[in-house]
Design a protein around this motif. Structure first.
Motif, mmCIF file in Angstrom:
data_model
loop_
_atom_site.group_PDB
_atom_site.id
_atom_site.type_symbol
_atom_site.label_atom_id
_atom_site.label_comp_id
_atom_site.label_asym_id
_atom_site.label_seq_id
_atom_site.Cartn_x
_atom_site.Cartn_y
_atom_site.Cartn_z
ATOM 1 N N ARG A 37 -66.421 106.303 88.044
ATOM 2 C CA ARG A 37 -65.608 105.573 87.060
ATOM 3 C C ARG A 37 -65.677 104.063 87.226
ATOM 4 O O ARG A 37 -65.622 103.319 86.250
ATOM 5 C CB ARG A 37 -64.155 106.032 87.134
ATOM 6 C CG ARG A 37 -63.923 107.295 86.364
ATOM 7 C CD ARG A 37 -62.563 107.896 86.643
ATOM 8 N NE ARG A 37 -62.639 109.313 86.359
ATOM 9 C CZ ARG A 37 -62.619 109.815 85.123
ATOM 10 N NH1 ARG A 37 -62.462 109.020 84.090
ATOM 11 N NH2 ARG A 37 -62.746 111.109 84.923
ATOM 12 N N ALA A 38 -65.781 103.616 88.484
ATOM 13 C CA ALA A 38 -65.856 102.165 88.720
ATOM 14 C C ALA A 38 -67.129 101.604 88.088
ATOM 15 O O ALA A 38 -67.102 100.574 87.400
ATOM 16 C CB ALA A 38 -65.820 101.867 90.216
ATOM 17 N N PHE A 39 -68.242 102.310 88.287
ATOM 18 C CA PHE A 39 -69.498 101.865 87.661
ATOM 19 C C PHE A 39 -69.382 101.915 86.142
ATOM 20 O O PHE A 39 -69.862 101.033 85.422
ATOM 21 C CB PHE A 39 -70.666 102.742 88.134
ATOM 22 C CG PHE A 39 -71.953 102.417 87.431
ATOM 23 C CD1 PHE A 39 -72.687 101.289 87.786
ATOM 24 C CD2 PHE A 39 -72.404 103.205 86.382
ATOM 25 C CE1 PHE A 39 -73.858 100.967 87.105
ATOM 26 C CE2 PHE A 39 -73.574 102.876 85.694
ATOM 27 C CZ PHE A 39 -74.299 101.762 86.062
ATOM 28 N N ASN A 40 -68.715 102.952 85.645
ATOM 29 C CA ASN A 40 -68.561 103.132 84.199
ATOM 30 C C ASN A 40 -67.889 101.932 83.514
ATOM 31 O O ASN A 40 -68.145 101.667 82.337
ATOM 32 C CB ASN A 40 -67.764 104.413 83.931
ATOM 33 C CG ASN A 40 -67.724 104.761 82.457
ATOM 34 O OD1 ASN A 40 -68.759 104.900 81.823
ATOM 35 N ND2 ASN A 40 -66.530 104.864 81.906
ATOM 36 N N GLU A 41 -67.043 101.217 84.249
ATOM 37 C CA GLU A 41 -66.396 100.019 83.673
ATOM 38 C C GLU A 41 -67.437 99.050 83.129
ATOM 39 O O GLU A 41 -67.212 98.372 82.135
ATOM 40 C CB GLU A 41 -65.529 99.306 84.724
ATOM 41 C CG GLU A 41 -64.223 100.022 85.041
ATOM 42 C CD GLU A 41 -63.344 100.239 83.821
ATOM 43 O OE1 GLU A 41 -63.054 99.269 83.112
ATOM 44 O OE2 GLU A 41 -62.974 101.407 83.561
ATOM 45 N N GLN A 42 -68.581 98.975 83.802
ATOM 46 C CA GLN A 42 -69.647 98.054 83.379
ATOM 47 C C GLN A 42 -70.358 98.502 82.114
ATOM 48 O O GLN A 42 -71.144 97.752 81.543
ATOM 49 C CB GLN A 42 -70.708 97.950 84.467
ATOM 50 C CG GLN A 42 -70.230 97.365 85.755
ATOM 51 C CD GLN A 42 -71.366 97.447 86.777
ATOM 52 O OE1 GLN A 42 -72.527 97.273 86.467
ATOM 53 N NE2 GLN A 42 -71.002 97.744 88.011
ATOM 54 N N LEU A 43 -70.145 99.766 81.730
ATOM 55 C CA LEU A 43 -70.824 100.280 80.532
ATOM 56 C C LEU A 43 -69.964 100.110 79.279
ATOM 57 O O LEU A 43 -70.450 100.226 78.160
ATOM 58 C CB LEU A 43 -71.168 101.766 80.702
ATOM 59 C CG LEU A 43 -72.027 102.130 81.906
ATOM 60 C CD1 LEU A 43 -72.312 103.625 81.906
ATOM 61 C CD2 LEU A 43 -73.332 101.348 81.925
ATOM 62 N N LYS A 44 -68.682 99.848 79.483
ATOM 63 C CA LYS A 44 -67.779 99.744 78.328
ATOM 64 C C LYS A 44 -68.176 98.573 77.431
ATOM 65 O O LYS A 44 -68.356 97.460 77.913
ATOM 66 C CB LYS A 44 -66.335 99.601 78.787
ATOM 67 C CG LYS A 44 -65.799 100.894 79.388
ATOM 68 C CD LYS A 44 -64.317 100.795 79.688
ATOM 69 C CE LYS A 44 -63.792 102.138 80.169
ATOM 70 N NZ LYS A 44 -62.373 102.017 80.568
ATOM 71 N N GLY A 45 -68.285 98.853 76.144
ATOM 72 C CA GLY A 45 -68.625 97.821 75.172
ATOM 73 C C GLY A 45 -70.102 97.506 75.088
ATOM 74 O O GLY A 45 -70.529 96.712 74.255
#
Ligand code: B16
Ligand code: MG
Length: 220
Positions: A37-45
């Motif tokens: 989930r932490a890595f996923n933050e970078q994929l948002k938007g």
């Protein structure tokens, strides 16, 4: 004076950010790459292909695939994502959003969607929100994705409102940067520290506090 509100979609209108995560995680696992989930933050938007590129870099496989293979992977992820979208119902709209959109409509303040997602029209239909938005910016109509300001500026331009009279609402760091680069007030939804670091003028933990009154005070 507040003349328009420009919304991100995934993670602001509804929790599709979670569906994106599930679909990317499955694709990444198929490639032998672990994402959390932490890595996923970078994929948002971030656009679909750019998200795939970041996952490949993260897994040390940046140069392992041809453009055709990457197209096929992105398509596979999207098919999984679209199948998850079938569960989406009007009740999945985040708290207070429909009420806010109705208030904006009553006051004649246009609401616009500036999402990187090509699936935005389908999501709005599933939530039965389509007619509450004046305009949905087609992501292909602009050159640069978030964190560039293009999607937000295009939205404001379409409805004929200057950026100085707009508020943008975003859950993603790249999205907050895009709103600020557009010269608008940025409201972040989610984690205070990260969104403030990206330049958010104010951060709310969730959408319950997002009322017309709150927005008007910000743009007074
Ligand atoms: P699609 P937003 C973005 O939407 C998502 O945050 C991001 O995770 C996704 O990769 C991107 O849309 C593209 O979406 O694959 O459906 O075209 O947050 O800008 O509304
Ligand atoms: Mg988002």
């Amino acid at each position: 004076e507040l003349k328009a509100v420009i919304f991100d979609l995934d993670g602001v209108i509804t929790d599709t950010a979670e569906y994106h995560f599930i679909a990317w995680k499955q694709l990444a696992e198929e490639l032998g790459i672990a994402i959390d989930r932490a890595f996923n933050e970078q994929l948002k938007g971030i656009s679909r292909m750019e998200s795939l590129e970041r996952i490949l870099v993260h897994g040390g496989k940046a140069d392992a695939y041809t453009p055709e293979e990457k197209e096929e992977m992105a398509q596979r992820k999207n098919e999984h994502y679209v199948s998850l979208l079938e569960r989406l119902k009007p009740e999945d709209t985040y708290p207070g959003i429909r009420e806010l959109l109705l208030e904006l409509q009553r006051e004649g303040i246009p609401a616009v969607i500036a999402s990187a997602s090509k699936n935005a029209p389908q999501i709005l239909r599933a939530l039965e929100l389509t007619e509450l938005f004046s305009y949905v910016v087609p992501p292909d109509s602009v050159k640069r994705g978030k964190p560039a300001p293009d999607l937000f500026l295009r939205g404001a331009e379409e409805i004929g409102v200057g950026p100085e009279a707009c508020i943008g609402v975003e859950d993603a760091q790249a999205g907050i940067e895009a709103i600020k680069a557009a010269g608008m007030i940025a409201v972040g939804i989610g984690e205070e520290a990260a969104l403030t670091a990206s330049g958010a003028d104010v951060v709310l933990p969730d959408t319950t506090g997002l009322t017309l009154r709150f927005l008007r005070e910000l743009r007074a």
